[in-house]
Design an enzyme around this catalytic site. Sequence first.
Site, PDB file in Angstrom:
ATOM      1  N   SER C  70     -34.956 -18.532 -47.463  1.00 19.61           N
ATOM      2  CA  SER C  70     -34.381 -17.292 -47.993  1.00 19.61           C
ATOM      3  C   SER C  70     -33.981 -17.440 -49.453  1.00 19.61           C
ATOM      4  O   SER C  70     -34.011 -16.463 -50.206  1.00 19.61           O
ATOM      5  CB  SER C  70     -33.199 -16.840 -47.140  1.00 19.61           C
ATOM      6  OG  SER C  70     -32.329 -17.906 -46.893  1.00 19.61           O
ATOM      7  N   HIS C  73     -37.117 -16.589 -51.125  1.00 17.26           N
ATOM      8  CA  HIS C  73     -37.432 -15.156 -51.070  1.00 17.26           C
ATOM      9  C   HIS C  73     -36.509 -14.297 -51.922  1.00 17.26           C
ATOM     10  O   HIS C  73     -36.866 -13.178 -52.281  1.00 17.26           O
ATOM     11  CB  HIS C  73     -37.423 -14.674 -49.614  1.00 17.26           C
ATOM     12  CG  HIS C  73     -38.544 -15.252 -48.817  1.00 17.26           C
ATOM     13  ND1 HIS C  73     -38.414 -15.632 -47.505  1.00 17.26           N
ATOM     14  CD2 HIS C  73     -39.826 -15.553 -49.151  1.00 17.26           C
ATOM     15  CE1 HIS C  73     -39.563 -16.129 -47.064  1.00 17.26           C
ATOM     16  NE2 HIS C  73     -40.428 -16.096 -48.052  1.00 17.26           N
ATOM     17  N   HIS C  97     -26.719 -22.677 -49.191  1.00 22.88           N
ATOM     18  CA  HIS C  97     -25.875 -22.548 -47.998  1.00 22.88           C
ATOM     19  C   HIS C  97     -26.144 -23.622 -46.945  1.00 22.88           C
ATOM     20  O   HIS C  97     -25.550 -23.594 -45.885  1.00 22.88           O
ATOM     21  CB  HIS C  97     -26.072 -21.157 -47.383  1.00 22.88           C
ATOM     22  CG  HIS C  97     -27.478 -20.892 -46.970  1.00 22.88           C
ATOM     23  ND1 HIS C  97     -28.409 -20.305 -47.797  1.00 22.88           N
ATOM     24  CD2 HIS C  97     -28.132 -21.147 -45.827  1.00 22.88           C
ATOM     25  CE1 HIS C  97     -29.566 -20.207 -47.182  1.00 22.88           C
ATOM     26  NE2 HIS C  97     -29.429 -20.719 -45.980  1.00 22.88           N
ATOM     27  N   GLU C  98     -27.031 -24.556 -47.234  1.00 24.95           N
ATOM     28  CA  GLU C  98     -27.259 -25.669 -46.289  1.00 24.95           C
ATOM     29  C   GLU C  98     -26.684 -26.909 -46.949  1.00 24.95           C
ATOM     30  O   GLU C  98     -27.401 -27.668 -47.583  1.00 24.95           O
ATOM     31  CB  GLU C  98     -28.758 -25.849 -46.036  1.00 24.95           C
ATOM     32  CG  GLU C  98     -29.435 -24.595 -45.501  1.00 24.95           C
ATOM     33  CD  GLU C  98     -30.931 -24.810 -45.217  1.00 24.95           C
ATOM     34  OE1 GLU C  98     -31.464 -25.875 -45.589  1.00 24.95           O
ATOM     35  OE2 GLU C  98     -31.537 -23.911 -44.630  1.00 24.95           O
TER      36      GLU C  98
END
Lengths: 397, 397, 397, 397
Positions: C70, C73, C97-98
Amino acid sequence: MAKMKTVVLSAKWDPKKGFKLGSKDIEEKLTYLGSQVWRNPRLSIEENDVPEIGPTEVLIKVKACGICGSDVHMAQFDEEGYIFYPGLTAFPCTLGHEFSGVVTKAGKQAINKRTGKRYAEGEAVTSEEMLWCGSCRPCADGYPNHCERLEELGFSCDGAFAEYIKVGVRYIWSLEELRENYSDEDIFLAGSLVEPTSVAYNAVIERGGGIRPGDNVVILGGGPIGLAAVAILKRAGAAKVILSEPSKSRANMGKGMGADYIINPLEKNFREEVLQITEGMGAKLYLEATGLPDKVFPDIEQAIWQGKQINSTVVIVARSAKKIPVTGEVFQVRRASIVGSQGHSGHGTFPRVISSMASGMNMLPLITKKISLKDVPENIIMLQTNREECKITAVLE
Amino acid sequence: MAKMKTVVLSAKWDPKKGFKLGSKDIEEKLTYLGSQVWRNPRLSIEENDVPEIGPTEVLIKVKACGICGSDVHMAQFDEEGYIFYPGLTAFPCTLGHEFSGVVTKAGKQAINKRTGKRYAEGEAVTSEEMLWCGSCRPCADGYPNHCERLEELGFSCDGAFAEYIKVGVRYIWSLEELRENYSDEDIFLAGSLVEPTSVAYNAVIERGGGIRPGDNVVILGGGPIGLAAVAILKRAGAAKVILSEPSKSRANMGKGMGADYIINPLEKNFREEVLQITEGMGAKLYLEATGLPDKVFPDIEQAIWQGKQINSTVVIVARSAKKIPVTGEVFQVRRASIVGSQGHSGHGTFPRVISSMASGMNMLPLITKKISLKDVPENIIMLQTNREECKITAVLE
Amino acid sequence: MAKMKTVVLSAKWDPKKGFKLGSKDIEEKLTYLGSQVWRNPRLSIEENDVPEIGPTEVLIKVKACGICGSDVHMAQFDEEGYIFYPGLTAFPCTLGHEFSGVVTKAGKQAINKRTGKRYAEGEAVTSEEMLWCGSCRPCADGYPNHCERLEELGFSCDGAFAEYIKVGVRYIWSLEELRENYSDEDIFLAGSLVEPTSVAYNAVIERGGGIRPGDNVVILGGGPIGLAAVAILKRAGAAKVILSEPSKSRANMGKGMGADYIINPLEKNFREEVLQITEGMGAKLYLEATGLPDKVFPDIEQAIWQGKQINSTVVIVARSAKKIPVTGEVFQVRRASIVGSQGHSGHGTFPRVISSMASGMNMLPLITKKISLKDVPENIIMLQTNREECKITAVLE
Amino acid sequence: MAKMKTVVLSAKWDPKKGFKLGSKDIEEKLTYLGSQVWRNPRLSIEENDVPEIGPTEVLIKVKACGICGSDVHMAQFDEEGYIFYPGLTAFPCTLGHEFSGVVTKAGKQAINKRTGKRYAEGEAVTSEEMLWCGSCRPCADGYPNHCERLEELGFSCDGAFAEYIKVGVRYIWSLEELRENYSDEDIFLAGSLVEPTSVAYNAVIERGGGIRPGDNVVILGGGPIGLAAVAILKRAGAAKVILSEPSKSRANMGKGMGADYIINPLEKNFREEVLQITEGMGAKLYLEATGLPDKVFPDIEQAIWQGKQINSTVVIVARSAKKIPVTGEVFQVRRASIVGSQGHSGHGTFPRVISSMASGMNMLPLITKKISLKDVPENIIMLQTNREECKITAVLE
């Protein structure tokens, strides 16, 4: 600042010898072991400030609030003056946690779960009693009844025997769907019963796993929780709902809530009765709601052992420190299990109880007496000895 | 008619005073309460007819058959000569129920579950020990372990300490998928372990509800069932598998089966050890496999009470008539439960155990000694006192 | 005020014709339909203030942060300049976010779920990406993945491609139990994989209902989620883990994660392969992780239809707006079901993933390239076309 | 040998071009694909031998037997003369499988599940229609509805439009508990409805997972199965039972069975109606009982998408070969699922349906017309066009 009347319980912080402050206890103020600490409880009507709300809270004008057994036990004391109630307490505290009312003010982020928008004034609501933190491991995992940093309305923070109460929206549930089938007063009486009914619902549906239509059930103990369980399990399609209860008046209430059969365990052989009523099957679910598990469990076990039913579940909902003598072999041969149940929060319980009430599950007969706020103290005292009343409920204008 | 060697247990029908024939008992022949009736057991090697099969049966040439604790207890007797084993028995009877072999003959309607066709000669197979009827209420409902008209291989009808055995196809499961990763001998050794492994699988996966990968588990008791449970739960993704077992040799076997930690409960404090190993959590699943539930349960309860884990399940798999002292409050506060487990049939257990073995779950270390058929009687006797061997298995040509 | 480097995505608010502001959208700032609104995305390294924390928040020094599809994207755009990513976005925003890191500061009520005490400096942690509100109906009922007022780290509020990030403790999980078996660097690399692994865990274990040891499974699609699912299901005791994936390099990674069999669906007949590998059974669980459900579903359905397995579950985890053609009859005859899966929060998923990693589930091979923070933008761009890398992870000092 | 009247369907074995005999088909006699093979069906009243029973069978004197849609489809044919019914058939065959009667003879081992003893003459009983083998993998695993060697009463072996029928005790269930609340005739009328009610019960309770009291449900299609589902879900405590059905007379029957709301999907927008009735929630369970899943599914999906309810389950019970267009994203975002349902056997379904009937679930209004045995053929023909009648039931002396 606006003032209001409240029913306050005060007591003296005077720990028993040997008591040690727990890690979450607060000296002179809060303990998880009430009966070890609090002495000489007094109930009084006081005049207090109407609470200020925060951004995610609502102010509720209380319309009805029932007296719970734990209210009675907080005001009741042993010969040395220590209170009966053994759990989380922070005095002085406004009592009352089985309540309903209307929203009169809402914080900016006080979103109504029903509408997805900020609470409007006039919304009829009830509230959970357990103020779960939403951040500890059990809360994050979806088990708020087992919150590690619980606060409790009417125990460790001010409750609803008052003209107004503030509560975080997380704990609030709308009663608006009751409007179609209930009168204006009954909405709030029914609403004040959502909390105890949810304790029973959590026990038999969430923890007990519910039943399938056509199963038989046995409820032991016709107090408010047992009686609510009768209504819920009848509603869930139980073929035969059996209530074991020695008191005549309670037995009669049980019939009113939907019990098909009553056993008086002091006069009859419990096992024989259960097996006869169920034509030898026994029950799929047994709810221990007497508080005397050491007394009633051997009977339950015999009914399981001699009945043809497999997969029975015994749900323990009443609190007791007594040891229960369990025969593993019975639970092996009959593929049975035992579960403990605590609380009423989470798992969609409150909204389903409200929807059940809205669509015909009538809990109102549980209320056997209506009083005004000022009569709460004397009725709490009276319930220390009275065994006839079921639910006494304060109704506020 | 072809003859074969068998290991037969004989005993005298001599009911204890006060014994009353049960509704399903048969005078001089069969009882559900073995230890009340049978006296002076004798083991012997006998020559018997190779059995004739019916249309839905197969004849199996036995390749391996393990000695089970119940074999030992059928041959063991008290001071009055009554056998130890308390359950269903019909003597004389060929013992042996943990076995594997190859199909040598198949009835016309003896369909192989694996292929959907009639059994072919040479198919490697094992069998359930419980001959469930398939027609009573529990069977019809899907719970064959609780069949109301159970027969048992090696207890009430002739078992597998024999060159041949006949069994209905309903109870037979193919071992063919073991061929890829096991030697010819090991297929049958592994196959003879499917039955006891399935007892453990039924306990922890079917009755205990299994675990999610990352959960901790505690197995109490390192007998064959406890050790099999260690392997299964390790396989199911347990983060920490803890075995509580006082015997050094059993503890070592536990490590071989996948236990991450061993607790010697006679030397260490069980609760403290569990909490330290799990960093204060405790376990999601506790398996009582010691047969001493009254002794070990208070420890389990303390670990649950003091651990942070909620939703723990205690599975009782070992048989015992002892009362277990249960504190309901612990199971309420910790959202815990207790389940009894019995049997190994149904629920897809046998085929999943076989597939697990085929894909890497190695149970062979459970077999500590291999013997020939003629040595079975003396080894059964020897196991009355020996505590070092785990599984002694007869291997047939 | 202290400063830090961050990777920021900016874009122009320029809604497509016909777009109407949603009820929760905020003009010029936030939308739930990113690809309808944001134009001309730009990635840049910026210098920003180190965030201030509130009482229930911690400040985390980021140690590792992976690039997610994402992220790619959000920076990728169509011919008119609109971004690909269709969901919740509020630009400019720090991406990432990871991630994992160490706590450097903790608010007064910032309680660590692991210890029950305030977070200590130096605690290794990771975080959920979904900032669930804890108060809406789905959150209150225990389903935070379906929060009605979700915020998302690195999408609608500042993420972890930065030297520091602040996060509420509700979303934080300790990595301390990794210390025993991981090197100092690997703790944080593994920690940055907890989030994507949890998406897979939620799909196959929580939504798919998990498996029983000995069941077969098929994963369709060898992206990070599919590969993580391979490892989880192998860990959960699957007998045969089959990965369907056309890319050679992804297939090889699949083997590294534990896949027993690989199917190249472009070269082989999927159904035939599945049935041959499983000897005619088929699989208990099928995970659709390709994003092409319309293409792969008919094959899954054929495998279910022709296999002997009943009770199969198809889990849809990859997002796609395509219609899936389902034949109800197949799901009736085979007792099968289809479930959709979204998110990674709640249900004890994060802590179980961490415990699984701590006890041997090695996800590190998913990381195929390590970069520094300043190289994040070019690598995000590069991933728009590169199909060889799996997880590219920024490592910070 | 005693003689009796029976309603027999005969047809000519004349396979369509391209038809190939299946592995379990029997030339000239039995096929799993009826509509591919049987031509020119004829219904006739014949005189046949009263059947001889085996040791585990009972002979039942039929008292009531309802006409099912599949009876109609076996007698109905296309322009080339091939029958409509696509499934397992072996002609000539006595039709009829929704029946009840009294035991007149019992085999030596014909044990009554209710009593645990041999069947007594006069016992009121009903029977499953599916004759599951009890030995294949699905049967052994507890899923008899998916038996691999099914026979079907009234399809592949002689049914109950006859004065007598023999059935294996495995499939028989006692109706004795109806005696208390039903008249002598009504016991048998109700008994003949147990089979279709069990199809609905299996769909919504076993496969759909049931509901919790207070959930909303939507039934699409007011045929016998849909109407039975209305009664069952009302009984299970649904707050709002919504029936979508265009026919006025069926809608009225739905109200009689307990539906709270009716939607006419030809006149109203299904999604809007569902959301309005449920105040924006939608339903927990949707039952597709129309046979037109391609038509109704998009509406269901829209109601799920726009409703606030998460965890909805769509149960497909009506048979159809049509492709259903499913949007995975809806099932992800709403945490929803789709399950297929088939059959009525196992899982304790029959006895629970009977117990539900015994304790107040009145299914009798489903029977709209009572006829005698000799009128069965003409009524089967009549039902090819009539849409007003619900259940037409033959009543025998």
